[in-house]
Design an enzyme around this catalytic site. Structure first.
Site, short mmCIF file in Angstrom:
data_model
loop_
_atom_site.label_atom_id
_atom_site.label_comp_id
_atom_site.label_asym_id
_atom_site.label_seq_id
_atom_site.Cartn_x
_atom_site.Cartn_y
_atom_site.Cartn_z
N HIS A 1 12.80 -29.08 20.94
CA HIS A 1 12.20 -28.42 22.10
C HIS A 1 10.84 -27.84 21.72
O HIS A 1 10.71 -27.20 20.68
CB HIS A 1 13.08 -27.25 22.57
CG HIS A 1 14.43 -27.65 23.04
ND1 HIS A 1 14.74 -27.75 24.37
CD2 HIS A 1 15.56 -27.97 22.37
CE1 HIS A 1 16.01 -28.11 24.50
NE2 HIS A 1 16.52 -28.25 23.30
N HIS B 1 17.04 -33.95 19.05
CA HIS B 1 15.86 -33.64 19.84
C HIS B 1 15.30 -32.28 19.45
O HIS B 1 16.01 -31.43 18.93
CB HIS B 1 16.14 -33.71 21.34
CG HIS B 1 17.17 -32.75 21.83
ND1 HIS B 1 18.54 -32.92 21.62
CD2 HIS B 1 17.07 -31.61 22.56
CE1 HIS B 1 19.19 -31.93 22.20
NE2 HIS B 1 18.33 -31.11 22.77
#
Length: 144
Positions: free
Chosen positions: A109, A107
């Site tokens: 951010h 992932h």
């Protein structure tokens, strides 16, 4: 956890992708899902994850996943910029627990930053759901 390990398909992001856990969604296409971080470091903190990968880190990711992931990150970051008018945007990606990774599903951010405003702690306090939904709508409205 170290950089090496087996992908756990019970992680929260895998559960979100399967519809087993809630998320305040911002954007989705065939390759990525973007949603609000429930432990935001600033107002508008979003996450972008690949939909079709069991990569725990960027180092594990298949080459065909990385390109569409980064295009999704760019698309959402541009929408964050348009919607929230931050002074800057931090785009961060952690690999391994010592680097700050807390969920072992690849992932990225996207964290809006404002001059003079301190950044909150990574994985700190939980956000208000109604505020997350309102900010997500602002960002989603700017995605083209």
């Amino acid at each position: 956890m170290s950089l090496d390990g087996t992908y756990d398909d019970g992680n929260i992001f895998a559960r979100i992708l399967r519809g087993e856990a809630p998320a305040v969604r911002v954007f989705e296409d065939d390759h990525v899902l973007a949603f609000m971080d429930v432990f935001p470091q600033s107002r508008g903190h979003a996450l972008v994850i690949p939909k079709h990968s069991a990569a725990r880190t960027l180092l594990d990711a298949e080459p065909q996943v990385v390109g569409p992931l980064m295009l999704g990150v760019q698309r959402v970051a541009r929408a964050v910029r348009s919607a929230l008018k931050p002074d800057g945007i931090s785009i961060m990606q952690f690999n391994g627990a010592p680097a700050g990774q807390t969920v072992f599903h690849l992932h990225v951010h996207i964290i809006p930053r404002w001059e003079g405003q301190a950044l909150g702690r990574h994985a700190g306090g939980m956000a208000d759901l109604k505020e997350l939904q309102a900010v997500a709508q602002q960002i989603a409205a700017q995605i083209t």
